[in-house]
Design a protein around this motif. Structure first.
Motif, PDB file in Angstrom:
ATOM      1  N   LEU A   2      -9.387   5.731  -5.020  1.00 38.65           N
ATOM      2  CA  LEU A   2     -10.006   4.627  -5.761  1.00 38.65           C
ATOM      3  C   LEU A   2      -8.982   3.871  -6.603  1.00 38.65           C
ATOM      4  O   LEU A   2      -8.970   2.639  -6.650  1.00 38.65           O
ATOM      5  CB  LEU A   2     -11.126   5.163  -6.657  1.00 38.65           C
ATOM      6  CG  LEU A   2     -12.304   5.827  -5.934  1.00 38.65           C
ATOM      7  CD1 LEU A   2     -13.260   6.455  -6.943  1.00 38.65           C
ATOM      8  CD2 LEU A   2     -13.038   4.832  -5.056  1.00 38.65           C
ATOM      9  N   LEU A  22       0.806  -1.222   0.000  1.00 36.53           N
ATOM     10  CA  LEU A  22       0.000   0.000   0.000  1.00 36.53           C
ATOM     11  C   LEU A  22       0.839   1.273   0.000  1.00 36.53           C
ATOM     12  O   LEU A  22       0.580   2.196  -0.772  1.00 36.53           O
ATOM     13  CB  LEU A  22      -0.964  -0.009   1.184  1.00 36.53           C
ATOM     14  CG  LEU A  22      -1.909   1.196   1.303  1.00 36.53           C
ATOM     15  CD1 LEU A  22      -2.747   1.356   0.032  1.00 36.53           C
ATOM     16  CD2 LEU A  22      -2.807   1.054   2.517  1.00 36.53           C
ATOM     17  N   VAL A  35     -13.995   1.971  -9.121  1.00 34.61           N
ATOM     18  CA  VAL A  35     -13.302   0.994  -8.297  1.00 34.61           C
ATOM     19  C   VAL A  35     -13.436  -0.431  -8.850  1.00 34.61           C
ATOM     20  O   VAL A  35     -12.761  -1.351  -8.373  1.00 34.61           O
ATOM     21  CB  VAL A  35     -13.815   1.069  -6.835  1.00 34.61           C
ATOM     22  CG1 VAL A  35     -15.141   0.331  -6.677  1.00 34.61           C
ATOM     23  CG2 VAL A  35     -12.785   0.559  -5.855  1.00 34.61           C
ATOM     24  N   LYS A  52      -3.741  -2.021  -5.644  1.00 37.20           N
ATOM     25  CA  LYS A  52      -3.331  -2.983  -4.621  1.00 37.20           C
ATOM     26  C   LYS A  52      -3.796  -4.386  -4.993  1.00 37.20           C
ATOM     27  O   LYS A  52      -3.048  -5.360  -4.852  1.00 37.20           O
ATOM     28  CB  LYS A  52      -3.881  -2.576  -3.251  1.00 37.20           C
ATOM     29  CG  LYS A  52      -3.429  -3.510  -2.131  1.00 37.20           C
ATOM     30  CD  LYS A  52      -3.870  -3.027  -0.754  1.00 37.20           C
ATOM     31  CE  LYS A  52      -3.410  -4.003   0.321  1.00 37.20           C
ATOM     32  NZ  LYS A  52      -3.803  -3.581   1.688  1.00 37.20           N
ATOM     33  N   SER A 104     -14.792  -8.144 -10.763  1.00 37.73           N
ATOM     34  CA  SER A 104     -15.046  -7.227  -9.650  1.00 37.73           C
ATOM     35  C   SER A 104     -16.524  -6.935  -9.510  1.00 37.73           C
ATOM     36  O   SER A 104     -17.230  -6.786 -10.515  1.00 37.73           O
ATOM     37  CB  SER A 104     -14.294  -5.905  -9.887  1.00 37.73           C
ATOM     38  OG  SER A 104     -12.913  -6.136 -10.096  1.00 37.73           O
ATOM     39  N   THR A 161      -8.256  -3.817   1.163  1.00 41.53           N
ATOM     40  CA  THR A 161      -7.653  -2.567   0.690  1.00 41.53           C
ATOM     41  C   THR A 161      -7.355  -1.633   1.854  1.00 41.53           C
ATOM     42  O   THR A 161      -6.402  -0.867   1.810  1.00 41.53           O
ATOM     43  CB  THR A 161      -8.563  -1.848  -0.318  1.00 41.53           C
ATOM     44  OG1 THR A 161      -9.854  -1.632   0.277  1.00 41.53           O
ATOM     45  CG2 THR A 161      -8.723  -2.651  -1.599  1.00 41.53           C
ATOM     46  N   ARG A 162      -8.172  -1.698   2.882  1.00 45.44           N
ATOM     47  CA  ARG A 162      -7.901  -0.957   4.121  1.00 45.44           C
ATOM     48  C   ARG A 162      -8.464  -1.758   5.280  1.00 45.44           C
ATOM     49  O   ARG A 162      -9.523  -2.369   5.169  1.00 45.44           O
ATOM     50  CB  ARG A 162      -8.511   0.455   4.090  1.00 45.44           C
ATOM     51  CG  ARG A 162     -10.041   0.495   4.152  1.00 45.44           C
ATOM     52  CD  ARG A 162     -10.569   1.928   4.211  1.00 45.44           C
ATOM     53  NE  ARG A 162     -12.030   1.962   4.310  1.00 45.44           N
ATOM     54  CZ  ARG A 162     -12.706   2.105   5.446  1.00 45.44           C
ATOM     55  NH1 ARG A 162     -12.063   2.210   6.593  1.00 45.44           N
ATOM     56  NH2 ARG A 162     -14.035   2.140   5.445  1.00 45.44           N
ATOM     57  N   ASP A 175     -12.801  -4.786  -0.305  1.00 45.97           N
ATOM     58  CA  ASP A 175     -12.623  -3.335  -0.377  1.00 45.97           C
ATOM     59  C   ASP A 175     -13.723  -2.615   0.407  1.00 45.97           C
ATOM     60  O   ASP A 175     -14.778  -2.316  -0.142  1.00 45.97           O
ATOM     61  CB  ASP A 175     -12.637  -2.893  -1.845  1.00 45.97           C
ATOM     62  CG  ASP A 175     -12.615  -1.372  -1.979  1.00 45.97           C
ATOM     63  OD1 ASP A 175     -11.760  -0.747  -1.320  1.00 45.97           O
ATOM     64  OD2 ASP A 175     -13.453  -0.828  -2.729  1.00 45.97           O
ATOM     65  N   SER A 182     -16.074  -4.890  -3.516  1.00 50.08           N
ATOM     66  CA  SER A 182     -16.189  -3.605  -2.827  1.00 50.08           C
ATOM     67  C   SER A 182     -17.487  -3.593  -2.027  1.00 50.08           C
ATOM     68  O   SER A 182     -18.547  -3.950  -2.548  1.00 50.08           O
ATOM     69  CB  SER A 182     -16.160  -2.466  -3.844  1.00 50.08           C
ATOM     70  OG  SER A 182     -15.926  -1.234  -3.217  1.00 50.08           O
ATOM     71  N   ILE A 238      -8.134   5.882   1.165  1.00 50.19           N
ATOM     72  CA  ILE A 238      -7.329   5.312   0.081  1.00 50.19           C
ATOM     73  C   ILE A 238      -7.985   5.711  -1.244  1.00 50.19           C
ATOM     74  O   ILE A 238      -9.160   5.409  -1.459  1.00 50.19           O
ATOM     75  CB  ILE A 238      -7.262   3.768   0.164  1.00 50.19           C
ATOM     76  CG1 ILE A 238      -6.808   3.311   1.549  1.00 50.19           C
ATOM     77  CG2 ILE A 238      -6.339   3.209  -0.929  1.00 50.19           C
ATOM     78  CD1 ILE A 238      -5.410   3.700   1.917  1.00 50.19           C
ATOM     79  N   ARG A 283      -6.791   1.522  -4.626  1.00 53.21           N
ATOM     80  CA  ARG A 283      -7.492   0.302  -4.208  1.00 53.21           C
ATOM     81  C   ARG A 283      -7.384  -0.766  -5.301  1.00 53.21           C
ATOM     82  O   ARG A 283      -7.080  -1.935  -5.036  1.00 53.21           O
ATOM     83  CB  ARG A 283      -8.969   0.610  -3.920  1.00 53.21           C
ATOM     84  CG  ARG A 283      -9.190   1.538  -2.736  1.00 53.21           C
ATOM     85  CD  ARG A 283     -10.623   2.047  -2.671  1.00 53.21           C
ATOM     86  NE  ARG A 283     -10.806   3.033  -1.618  1.00 53.21           N
ATOM     87  CZ  ARG A 283     -11.330   2.779  -0.424  1.00 53.21           C
ATOM     88  NH1 ARG A 283     -11.726   1.559  -0.135  1.00 53.21           N
ATOM     89  NH2 ARG A 283     -11.451   3.731   0.472  1.00 53.21           N
TER      90      ARG A 283
END
Length: 411
Positions: free
Chosen positions: A245, A156, A360, A251, A368, A236-237, A192, A262, A243, A248
Motif C-alpha cells: 500500500l 516502481l 492507500v 509512486k 485521493s 500503480t500496477r 490504482d 483506487s 505492490i 502505491r
C-alpha cells in the motif's frame, strides 16, 4: 499392612518409566513433518515471487550459487508431496528471472529446491504467519541485482527497494510538491487497481477474483484518459503483481500526481448486499460502520499480499501527520464528482460520499478517492463486473467524474 519395595525393585520400575518416557518423546511427541499445501510463482516485470504454503512453519536455509546463477532452498522435516513437485510446472516462459525450478530429495527429512536463474537477482526471503485463508507461508521475492527501470517515468523498482530497506518514508518526506505548476501543464492521474499477485482481493461466488476485475477496469480507464487532452495517466500496477500500500502512494507522489483513484470491487458476507460506493479519506473515523469495516479489510492487503518484516518502518505515521486541508477538501470534491456519474451506471450502496481511514488514500498532497465499483460477492453484480459493457460504463463514469472535478477544483 503397608507394602514395601526393595531398592532393586525401585530401580527396575524407574527404568521402565524412563524407557516409556523416551518412547513417548521419540515417537509420540516427534515433531510433525511439514506438508506443503500450495505452491505459487508470480512473475512480473518488476520482481518474481515464489510462495510455499504449508500446514506448519517451514525450517529452511537458502544460498545463492554462481556460474551459472542459481538459488537453493533446503527445507528440513518435510515430505516430498505431489503438491510440492508441481512447483516445476509453475514457471512461465516469459518469467524474466526464473529459468526453471527443480525439487530434489536430499535425505529422508530434507528437500532441496533448486532455482535456475536467467539473470543475477537479489533474493528477499521471509516467512508469513497465517492470515485470512492462507496458512504458513515461505516467500522468496527475486529482484534484479542492479537497479533499473524499463521507463524513466516508472520508479516502481526503486521504490520497492527503498521500502524493503526501510527507507521509503524518509525519501518520501524529501519530496517537495510543485507549487507553481505551469498553467497548461498536464494533469497527472494515478490509477490504482487494488490487490494483485498473492493478494486476490475479494472472490465471488463463481470464483471471480477482485484483483483481475479491477485491473481490467483500470486498463479501460487508462485508455480513455490517454485520449483526453492535457491529461497524463499512470497505473500503480499494470500486471498481476503485489505492490504494498505504501509503495502505491509513494509512486503517485514520486510522479507528482494530481489525482489518485483506487479501484476495487466490494464484498460482504450477505450476498444480497449490492451497489457501488465512493470513499474519501477521513482522519476522524469512518462515516459508517460499513465504511469502517471496509477500510479495515482493505488495509489488511499488506498482510495478505505479504510484506517482509524488514519493510518500511513508518507505514502510517508521517503520511497522516502531513495531510493537508486543501488535499482533503479536493478529495471530497473529486469523490462527489465520480459518485454523481456512477449513479447513472449502477445503484449506489450509499447515496452519498463515504469516508474512512484507507491507508492507500493517505498521500499528503494528492486528492485521493477509492471507488468500489460493485459487490463481487453479489451474484448478479459479479456477473455484471465480468462484462465489457459494465466495465466500460464504470470506466467512463470515472473519467467523466475526473473531468467534472477539474472544472470545479480548489487550488
Amino acid at each position: 499392612m503397608a507394602k514395601t519395595f526393595s531398592s532393586t525393585k525401585r530401580l527396575f520400575i524407574k527404568g521402565i518409566i524412563a524407557t516409556c518416557l523416551l518412547s513417548v518423546t521419540r515417537v509420540g511427541f516427534a515433531a510433525a513433518k511439514a506438508q506443503v499445501v500450495a505452491v505459487r510463482v508470480w512473475p512480473s516485470s518488476t520482481y518474481t515471487r515464489i510462495t510455499l504454503e504449508s500446514n506448519i512453519s517451514l525450517n529452511y536455509k537458502s544460498a545463492s550459487l554462481f556460474n551459472p546463477n542459481r538459488i537453493v532452498i533446503d527445507i528440513d522435516n518435510i515430505d516430498l508431496t505431489p503438491t510440492l513437485k508441481t512447483i516445476s510446472s509453475k514457471v512461465l516462459s516469459h518469467d524474466p528471472f526464473i529459468k526453471s525450478i527443480r525439487v530434489l530429495k536430499l535425505d529422508a527429512k530434507t528437500i532441496r529446491i533448486m532455482i535456475e536463474l536467467k539473470q543475477g537477482v537479489e533474493p528477499n526471503t521471509f516467512t508469513l504467519s497465517p492470515i485470512a485463508e492462507f496458512k504458513h507461508r515461505l516467500v522468496m521475492d527475486l529482484y534484479p541485482s542492479k537497479s533499473f527501470s524499463k521507463e524513466e517515468d516508472d520508479p516502481l523498482l526503486t521504490l520497492l527497494e527503498e521500502y524493503k530497506a526501510g527507507n521509503l518514508s524518509k525519501k518520501q518526506a524529501q519530496i517537495k510538491t510543485p507549487t507553481n505548476k505551469k498553467k497548461n501543464a498536464p494533469v497527472i492521474v494515478m490509477l490504482d487497481p487494488g490487490h494483485g499477485g498473492e493478494d486476490p482481493g475479494a472472490i465471488g461466488y463463481s470464483r471471480t477474483r477482485e484483483k483481475d476485475i479491477v485491473l481490467q477496469i483500470a486498463r479501460r480507464t487508462y485508455n480513455l484518459l490517454k485520449k483526453e487532452p492535457n491529461i497524463k495517466v499512470y497505473m500503480t500496477r499494470n500486471e498481476d503483481v503485489f505492490i504494498p500500500l505504501k509503495v502505491r502512494v509513494a509512486k503517485a507522489r514520486s510522479l507528482h500526481a494530481d489525482l489518485f483513484i483506487s479501484i476495487h470491487a466490494d464484498a460482504f458476507a450477505n450476498r444480497s448486499v449490492g451497489g457501488s460506493s465512493v470513499f474519501a479519506l477521513s482522519t476522524r473515523g469512518a462515516s459508517s460502520s460499513a465504511a469502517s469495516y471496509l477500510a479495515q479489510t482493505q488495509n489488511k492487503s499488506d498482510q495478505i499480499g505479504g510484506v517482509s518484516r524488514s519493510g518500511d518502518k513508518y507505514l502510517d505515521n508521517t503520511i497522516l501527520d502531513l495531510v493537508q486541508k486543501t488535499t482533503l477538501s479536493n478529495g471530497i470534491l473529486l469523490g462527489n464528482a465520480i459518485l454523481n456519474r456512477m449513479k447513472k451506471v449502477n445503484k449506489m450502496h450509499k447515496p452519498s460520499l463515504e469516508k474512512a481511514g484507507f491507508a492507500v488514500l493517505k498521500a499528503p498532497d494528492i486528492p485521493s478517492v477509492l471507488v468500489e465499483t460493485a459487490f463481487i460477492s453479489n451474484i448478479n453484480e459479479e456477473r455484471k463486473l465480468k462484462t465489457a459493457s459494465f466495465q466500460n460504463q464504470v470506466s467512463k463514469s470515472i473519467v467523466d467524474g475526473i473531468k467534472d472535478y477539474l472544472k470545479n477544483r480548489k487550488n
